[in-house]
Design an enzyme around this catalytic site. Structure first.
Site, PDB file in Angstrom:
ATOM      1  N   CYS A  82      17.199  36.067 -36.137  1.00 46.42           N
ATOM      2  CA  CYS A  82      18.378  35.352 -36.606  1.00 46.42           C
ATOM      3  C   CYS A  82      18.707  34.245 -35.620  1.00 46.42           C
ATOM      4  O   CYS A  82      18.662  34.461 -34.409  1.00 46.42           O
ATOM      5  CB  CYS A  82      19.557  36.329 -36.731  1.00 46.42           C
ATOM      6  SG  CYS A  82      21.082  35.575 -37.312  1.00 46.42           S
TER       7      CYS A  82
ATOM      8  N   HIS B 283      18.987  38.387 -46.155  1.00 46.49           N
ATOM      9  CA  HIS B 283      19.559  38.105 -44.833  1.00 46.49           C
ATOM     10  C   HIS B 283      20.738  37.131 -44.957  1.00 46.49           C
ATOM     11  O   HIS B 283      21.821  37.379 -44.414  1.00 46.49           O
ATOM     12  CB  HIS B 283      18.447  37.521 -43.948  1.00 46.49           C
ATOM     13  CG  HIS B 283      18.855  37.164 -42.568  1.00 46.49           C
ATOM     14  ND1 HIS B 283      18.398  37.859 -41.469  1.00 46.49           N
ATOM     15  CD2 HIS B 283      19.639  36.179 -42.080  1.00 46.49           C
ATOM     16  CE1 HIS B 283      18.896  37.304 -40.363  1.00 46.49           C
ATOM     17  NE2 HIS B 283      19.650  36.284 -40.720  1.00 46.49           N
ATOM     18  N   GLU B 284      20.545  36.030 -45.674  1.00 50.05           N
ATOM     19  CA  GLU B 284      21.596  35.006 -45.783  1.00 50.05           C
ATOM     20  C   GLU B 284      22.793  35.515 -46.580  1.00 50.05           C
ATOM     21  O   GLU B 284      23.940  35.228 -46.229  1.00 50.05           O
ATOM     22  CB  GLU B 284      21.041  33.712 -46.381  1.00 50.05           C
ATOM     23  CG  GLU B 284      19.926  33.066 -45.576  1.00 50.05           C
ATOM     24  CD  GLU B 284      20.225  32.884 -44.090  1.00 50.05           C
ATOM     25  OE1 GLU B 284      21.399  32.680 -43.711  1.00 50.05           O
ATOM     26  OE2 GLU B 284      19.281  32.957 -43.282  1.00 50.05           O
TER      27      GLU B 284
ATOM     28  N   HIS C  65      24.980  37.444 -44.251  1.00 44.02           N
ATOM     29  CA  HIS C  65      25.830  36.611 -43.393  1.00 44.02           C
ATOM     30  C   HIS C  65      27.146  36.280 -44.084  1.00 44.02           C
ATOM     31  O   HIS C  65      28.212  36.296 -43.460  1.00 44.02           O
ATOM     32  CB  HIS C  65      25.122  35.295 -43.031  1.00 44.02           C
ATOM     33  CG  HIS C  65      24.266  35.378 -41.825  1.00 44.02           C
ATOM     34  ND1 HIS C  65      24.730  35.754 -40.583  1.00 44.02           N
ATOM     35  CD2 HIS C  65      22.949  35.110 -41.655  1.00 44.02           C
ATOM     36  CE1 HIS C  65      23.750  35.718 -39.706  1.00 44.02           C
ATOM     37  NE2 HIS C  65      22.648  35.338 -40.333  1.00 44.02           N
TER      38      HIS C  65
END
Length: 175
Positions: free
Chosen positions: A102, A144-145, A148
């Site tokens: 990351c 993953h995004e 976030h």
């Protein structure tokens, strides 16, 4: 869909783990105008400068539900784009245990379990519906995004020894 290319946009500093913006759920994008287009360009410029494959808006301090990506899938096809107000509508298939990193935790990487396929629905910078489907590394990036934008970082999904290793590495990095 208008995509930023290298050379457009302003590089903004990447926020590091510990910054509260990374742990706060992001707000929906409600205004689709030139300032949003500039933000997408800035996000691409920042991602490319940091040699990343994806970047969420909160990683540059903007708490909006928006991310950009430039990565390959399991067949080597390159995918470049952005999604505002994304919803992870599917994450399925085999669980892949592979190295993940990351931009907000530079220099650290840990094996992270992710689904082999992911589907994200949202809108583009004009407010038009988009649906993005990814496999392999691209599926990992989409998951993953989206994390976030919920105020999560990838180490939150780690378990067992991988989680213990990540916590040790974070403590050591803070010394």
């Amino acid at each position: 869909m208008s995509e930023a290319v290298r050379g457009r946009g302003t590089v903004r500093p990447i926020r590091m783990l510990g910054d509260p913006v990374l742990r706060t759920e992001c707000d929906p994008v409600r205004t689709f105008d030139a300032s949003l287009e500039r933000l997408v360009d800035d996000m691409f410029a920042s991602m490319y400068e940091a040699t990343g494959a994806g970047l969420a808006a909160n990683q540059i301090g903007v708490p909006l539900q928006l991310f950009v990506y430039d990565c390959k899938d399991d067949k080597g096809r390159r995918h470049v784009g952005h999604v505002a107000n994304p919803r992870l509508v599917a994450a399925d298939g085999a669980m892949l245990d592979d190295q993940e990193g990351c931009l907000s935790l530079p220099g650290l990487g840990f094996n992270t379990l992710r689904h082999a396929r992911a589907v994200v629905e949202g809108v583009d910078i004009k407010g038009e519906p988009v649906r993005v489907e990814g496999t392999g590394y691209f599926a990992r990036c989409l998951q993953h995004e989206c994390g976030h934008l919920r105020g999560e970082v990838y180490i939150d999904v780690l378990t067992g020894e991988a989680r213990r290793e990540a916590m040790r590495a974070l403590r050591a990095a803070r010394r």
